[in-house]
Design an enzyme around this catalytic site. Structure first.
Site, PDB file in Angstrom:
ATOM      1  N   LYS A  78      49.844 -13.929 -15.833  1.00 43.65           N
ATOM      2  CA  LYS A  78      48.642 -14.626 -16.299  1.00 43.65           C
ATOM      3  C   LYS A  78      48.566 -14.534 -17.822  1.00 43.65           C
ATOM      4  CE  LYS A  78      43.606 -14.811 -15.385  1.00 43.65           C
ATOM      5  NZ  LYS A  78      42.472 -14.244 -14.628  1.00 43.65           N
ATOM      6  N   SER A 157      39.584 -17.682 -12.036  1.00 44.31           N
ATOM      7  CA  SER A 157      40.279 -18.095 -13.224  1.00 44.31           C
ATOM      8  C   SER A 157      41.807 -18.010 -13.118  1.00 44.31           C
ATOM      9  CB  SER A 157      39.819 -17.236 -14.413  1.00 44.31           C
ATOM     10  OG  SER A 157      40.158 -15.887 -14.213  1.00 44.31           O
ATOM     11  N   SER A 181      38.363 -13.730  -9.471  1.00 41.42           N
ATOM     12  CA  SER A 181      39.443 -14.580  -9.979  1.00 41.42           C
ATOM     13  C   SER A 181      40.827 -14.313  -9.411  1.00 41.42           C
ATOM     14  CB  SER A 181      39.515 -14.473 -11.495  1.00 41.42           C
ATOM     15  OG  SER A 181      38.445 -15.173 -12.066  1.00 41.42           O
TER      16      SER A 181
HETATM   17  N1  GLN Z   1      34.215 -17.158 -11.754  1.00 49.40           N
HETATM   18  C1  GLN Z   1      33.768 -15.923 -12.283  1.00 49.40           C
HETATM   19  C2  GLN Z   1      33.371 -16.093 -13.734  1.00 49.40           C
HETATM   20  O1  GLN Z   1      33.467 -17.151 -14.221  1.00 49.40           O
HETATM   21  C3  GLN Z   1      34.821 -14.851 -12.110  1.00 49.40           C
HETATM   22  C4  GLN Z   1      35.898 -14.921 -13.093  1.00 49.40           C
HETATM   23  C5  GLN Z   1      36.871 -13.769 -13.021  1.00 49.40           C
HETATM   24  O2  GLN Z   1      36.947 -13.025 -12.056  1.00 49.40           O
HETATM   25  N2  GLN Z   1      37.606 -13.609 -14.105  1.00 49.40           N
HETATM   26  O3  GLN Z   1      32.942 -15.195 -14.379  1.00 49.40           O
END
Ligand code: GLN
Length: 494
Positions: A78, A157, A181
């Site tokens: 990532k 994400s 995410s």
């Molecule tokens: N969708 C969540 C956010 O926007 C989780 C994102 C994540 O776990 N990095 O904060």
């Protein structure tokens, strides 16, 4: 052997050990698959030269007889993991041109085992989003496509990681999970996503989003692969003061296949309005599978779970606004072009205005607001209290003898791309309703692909474990994987 990129990590490890293939061959198969995958926009910085060099070194190590479980396994990383000398931007314009001088502990651990670096994977900017649309590189497309031809999100994400694993561009991928995410993109792509207990994996060199919630973990094709990859990623790390001083167990050895007598809780509060009847039925069927395998399934209550989403969307932006204060045009990445009369304040303002995308700016503003003197008690402190109550709910459930909690990963299957910019950001936040709870409590969770919906899109179910019981969680997850027998793959269109 053909189609080497389609192997699992365990399959590739065994083939390498028997001399049926080489790390170089495996790596070439993945590089070809990546080169042909532009339409998915999963890989955003490719490192083929590095991969070839690492693969050759892995083959030498295997020949010398001192291979580790990940030796010669090609993986994707990532974007937010710092890899020395490789662009690491967390999908943000503000980090354009930033080349880390140091290596994240997670990636260093993988390279120490001899894993092969294929490149960086797309994500939402700084991890903020649920669709990989908030990315300076543009959105990742889900490899699963239906007859309707509509392009769907791979989730977020870590959408790039999930899409790359689902499309067999790599054998496994690193990801991070601040509020879901890892698990949500895994559910949307028919892959396995494991978020470990907070502190199990070092955060050092991982570009921060919300430090008390961030945790790295693997996205893989199978539960066994998640066990192998977590074993390589996890470590005690003096460079991260929240890294736990606990030995890393042999997670693969925990996969005994025996789950008799395990007690699984179904949280009443997760039966929310608007949950699709298909997911509801899948949830019941999954509970049935656990029962058939000898587990006991009981109803439990997590009374404060309904406050998790609002508490998360106060705490995460608060921490983000503080973490992101360091991007000012002085120390990292990009600096805006300045006009004649511009001073240091104008430099900060212009750099941050053009460097951060709209969702990141929104979070910085919300975070700054809830931390401001006049509103600190009303928002941030209250959210922290709610967080403590959420944690207590879990503690009580586990104290009553529950070994793990079963819930859907997401309220729906992957949605069409374009949903992020419809004007109501809260709609996107609602995607995280089942995932954020465990982040607030610091617990491990795993999403397992359980089947396809009526339209043919993958659905996942989530198991939430006791702290530090990744082994037990993986064993339960593998029993579901076996019972569900999910072997479908996306039809290749890219
Ligand atoms: N969708 C969540 C956010 O926007 C989780 C994102 C994540 O776990 N990095 O904060």
């Amino acid at each position: 052997m053909s189609d080497l990129n389609k192997l699992t990590i365990a399959g590739a490890r065994d083939a390498l050990a028997k001399g049926e293939t080489t790390a170089v061959e495996l790596t070439e198969a993945c590089i070809s698959a990546i080169d042909a995958s532009g339409a998915l926009n999963a890989f955003v910085h490719n490192t083929p030269d590095m991969a070839r060099e690492m693969a050759a070194a892995a083959d030498a190590r295997i020949k010398a007889g001192n291979a580790a479980p990940m030796t010669g396994i090609p993986v994707g990383v990532k974007d937010l993991f710092c890899v020395k000398g490789v662009p690491s931007q967390s999908a943000s314009r503000i980090l354009e041109g930033f080349l880390p001088q140091y290596e994240s502990t997670v990636t260093q651990n993988l390279w120490d085992q001899g894993a092969v670096m294929l490149g960086k994977l797309n994500q939402d900017e700084f991890g903020m989003g649920s669709s990989t649309e908030n990315s300076v590189y543009g959105a990742t497309v889900n490899p699963w496509k239906l007859g309707d031809g509509v392009e769907r999100t791979a989730g977020g994400s870590s959408g790039g990681s999930a899409a790359a694993v689902a499309a067999d561009l790599c054998l496994g991928a690193t990801a991070t999970d601040t509020g879901g995410s890892i698990r949500q993109p895994a559910a949307f792509t028919g892959t396995v996503g494991l978020r470990p207990t907070y502190g199990r994996v070092s955060r050092w060199g991982v570009i921060a989003y919300a430090s008390s919630l961030d945790q790295a973990g693997p996205i893989t094709k199978t539960v066994r692969d998640a066990a192998i990859m977590l074993g390589a990623m996890a470590s005690v790390d003096a460079k991260d003061s929240t890294s736990a001083d606990r030995p890393v167990p042999d997670y693969e050895a925990a996969l005994t296949g025996d789950i008799r007598g395990k007690k699984i809780g179904i949280p009443r509060e997760y039966r929310i309005d608007g949950l699709s009847d298909e997911i509801d039925r899948l949830w019941n069927r999954t509970a049935e599978m656990l029962r058939d395998a000898g587990a006991e399934v009981v109803d439990i209550s997590l009374p404060h779970a309904k406050y998790a989403l609002p508490a998360y969307y106060v705490i995460a932006p608060a921490e983000a606004s503080s973490n992101l204060a360091r991007y000012d045009g002085v120390r990292y990445g990009r600096r805006a072009k300045l006009g004649a009369g511009d001073g240091v304040v104008e430099m900060y303002e212009k750099t941050r205005a053009e460097g951060f995308g709209p969702e990141v700016q929104r979070r910085v503003m919300i975070g700054t607001y809830v931390l401001s003197a006049g509103f600190y008690d009303a928002y941030y402190n209250r959210a922290r209290k709610v967080r403590a109550l959420i944690k207590r709910d879990f503690d009580q459930a586990y104290a009553s003898g529950v070994d793990a909690i079963l819930a859907p990963t997401t309220p729906s299957a992957a949605f069409p791309l374009g949903s992020a910019n419809k004007g109501n950001p809260v709609e996107m936040y609602l995607n995280d309703v089942f995932t954020v709870t465990l982040n607030l409590a610091g617990l491990p969770g795993i999403s397992v692909p359980m089947g396809l919906d009526r339209q043919g899109m993958p659905l996942g179910m989530q198991l939430i474990g006791r702290p530090w019981d990744e082994g037990g969680l993986l064993n339960l997850a593998q029993s579901l994987e076996t019972a569900a027998g999910f072997t479908a793959k996306p039809a290749r269109w890219w």
